[in-house]
Design an enzyme around this catalytic site. Structure first.
Site, short mmCIF file in Angstrom:
data_model
loop_
_atom_site.label_atom_id
_atom_site.label_comp_id
_atom_site.label_asym_id
_atom_site.label_seq_id
_atom_site.Cartn_x
_atom_site.Cartn_y
_atom_site.Cartn_z
N GLY A 7 -1.92 -16.28 8.97
CA GLY A 7 -2.81 -15.17 8.64
C GLY A 7 -3.15 -15.30 7.16
O GLY A 7 -2.48 -14.72 6.32
N ALA A 8 -4.17 -16.13 6.88
CA ALA A 8 -4.52 -16.41 5.48
C ALA A 8 -5.70 -15.56 5.05
O ALA A 8 -6.78 -16.06 4.76
CB ALA A 8 -4.81 -17.90 5.31
N GLY A 9 -5.47 -14.23 5.06
CA GLY A 9 -6.46 -13.31 4.51
C GLY A 9 -6.22 -13.19 3.02
O GLY A 9 -5.67 -14.12 2.39
N ALA A 129 -4.32 -7.32 -2.91
CA ALA A 129 -5.26 -8.44 -2.94
C ALA A 129 -6.48 -8.09 -2.09
O ALA A 129 -6.44 -7.20 -1.25
CB ALA A 129 -4.57 -9.68 -2.36
N LYS A 190 6.92 3.05 2.66
CA LYS A 190 5.55 2.57 2.44
C LYS A 190 4.64 3.00 3.60
O LYS A 190 3.48 3.36 3.39
CB LYS A 190 5.55 1.04 2.28
CG LYS A 190 4.19 0.57 1.81
CD LYS A 190 4.17 -0.82 1.24
CE LYS A 190 2.81 -1.09 0.61
NZ LYS A 190 2.43 -2.49 0.71
N ASN A 194 1.27 5.14 3.27
CA ASN A 194 -0.01 4.70 3.85
C ASN A 194 -0.50 5.67 4.92
O ASN A 194 -1.71 5.89 5.06
CB ASN A 194 0.14 3.29 4.45
CG ASN A 194 0.30 2.23 3.38
OD1 ASN A 194 -0.07 2.43 2.23
ND2 ASN A 194 0.86 1.09 3.74
N GLU A 277 -5.12 -0.24 10.82
CA GLU A 277 -3.72 -0.40 11.23
C GLU A 277 -3.10 0.95 11.62
O GLU A 277 -1.88 1.09 11.62
CB GLU A 277 -2.93 -1.05 10.09
CG GLU A 277 -3.40 -2.46 9.75
CD GLU A 277 -2.54 -3.17 8.70
OE1 GLU A 277 -2.41 -2.63 7.59
OE2 GLU A 277 -2.01 -4.26 8.99
#
Ligand code: NAD
Length: 316
Positions: A7-9, A129, A190, A194, A277
């Site tokens: 998962g290279a987001g 990011a 967390k 969120n 999510e």
């Protein structure tokens, strides 16, 4: 260490870049074909805390990569995790370790369908990011060297040894990383943050500063947190409701430099019409509440409203 980022987001690329730059053998696995092709053709552009860099790193479609790796770092969005693991199950051998740094709850259950619990490490990170320009492949930015915390899921000397090695490897790459003994608490904390900030700012199309100015919002946030705490306690995690409410409210304060930011769920759904999510945040609490007969009306409502917004915006 030989590492595959699954998962290279924005986050996967940022970690991949740092780990590769530090001399690790790293590959990126992703299903976005243009992104994979561009990384292979001209490298991965990374704005690393204000510095423009290019990393030459190999990227593959998950089903095209077959080499044995020591560690898989999963960094998909929560709703992509199961199908991504299905695509890389050939990489998950008896001794391949898996580190999960996704936001949200319930991921251990999904991961355990593909590997032994002894191989699973969980973590949280405060790195943030993004793709530098939405829909532009092979170009990501991250703005601080935030801290990562990790821990093994099953307690054993060997799991602890390897967990410390992973933490050291991430730390040596320039991203501070600590091996801890309370990762479940950090994950819940967390998720709770969120579940308040991301979900409410998304429903209200608001930044955190303006959210904090809404009449009675602290009561709503406190009520959401009480339900998170009730479900967390069934999993042996104790969340201090007053402390947690103060912590969440601190993100809405004039004195918090990031208060004018729109949280990532807002950017995903309102700006980019992407699915959220929420099922792994408020939706997890709501679902577990039904299973355990614990009322969770605030999280039930928030989950329905976020899904409603996804429907109205035809999110994909
Ligand atoms: P992301 O949206 O950048 O990437 C997730 C996946 O979506 C990747 O496979 C990526 O290639 C794909 N994708 C993204 N844009 C696309 C496009 N235009 N077309 C096709 N595919 C596209 O996700 P992320 O921000 O890296 O988040 C991964 C996980 O890390 C999530 O669980 C998130 O909650 C968590 N996380 C994110 C941040 C953050 O600042 N981004 C911080 C902490 C934790």
């Amino acid at each position: 260490m030989k590492i595959a980022i699954a998962g290279a987001g924005a986050m996967g690329c940022s970690y991949g870049h740092m780990l590769k730059q530090a001399g690790n053998d790293v590959v990126l696995l992703d299903n976005w074909e243009d992104h994979v092709n561009k990384i292979n053709e001209s490298g991965l552009k990374v704005n690393e805390v204000g510095q423009e860099k290019v990393t030459y790193i190999k990227a593959y479609k998950p089903s095209d990569y077959h080499e044995k790796v020591d560690l898989v770092i999963v960094f998909t969005k929560s709703l992509q995790l199961n199908s991504f693991l299905q695509q890389i199950k050939h990489l998950l051998t008896e001794d391949t370790k898996v580190l999960c740094l996704l936001n949200g709850l319930g991921h251990i259950e999904t991961l355990s369908q593909y590997t032994h619990k002894e191989n699973i490490y969980m973590g949280v990170t405060v790195v943030t990011a993004r793709f530098t320009n939405v829909n532009e492949p092979a170009n990501v930015s991250f703005s601080s060297y935030g801290k990562t915390e990790i821990e093994n899921v099953v307690s054993s000397k060997e799991a602890e040894r390897f967990g410390k090695l992973i933490a050291q490897t991430i730390n040596d790459s320039g991203l501070p990383c600590e091996f801890v003994d309370n990762i479940y608490w950090s994950i819940w904390r967390k998720a709770c943050l969120n579940g308040c900030m991301n979900s409410l700012c998304t429903i209200l199309d608001s930044n955190m500063l303006d959210l904090g100015k809404i009449n009675n919002i602290e009561y709503i946030i406190n009520s959401v947190i009480k339900e998170f705490a009730a479900i967390a306690s069934t999993e042996g995690i104790s969340l201090d409701i007053d402390e947690m409410t103060k912590f969440v409210m601190s993100f809405t304060a004039e004195t918090f430099s990031g208060a004018k930011h729109f949280p990532s769920m807002h950017q995903d759904l309102i700006r980019n019409h992407r699915l959220t999510e929420v099922d792994y945040l408020n939706g997890y609490v709501s679902r577990r509440g039904k299973e355990l007969n614990i009322p969770t009306p605030f999280n039930d409502l928030i989950t329905v409203l976020v899904h409603g917004k996804e429907y109205l915006l035809q999110a994909k």
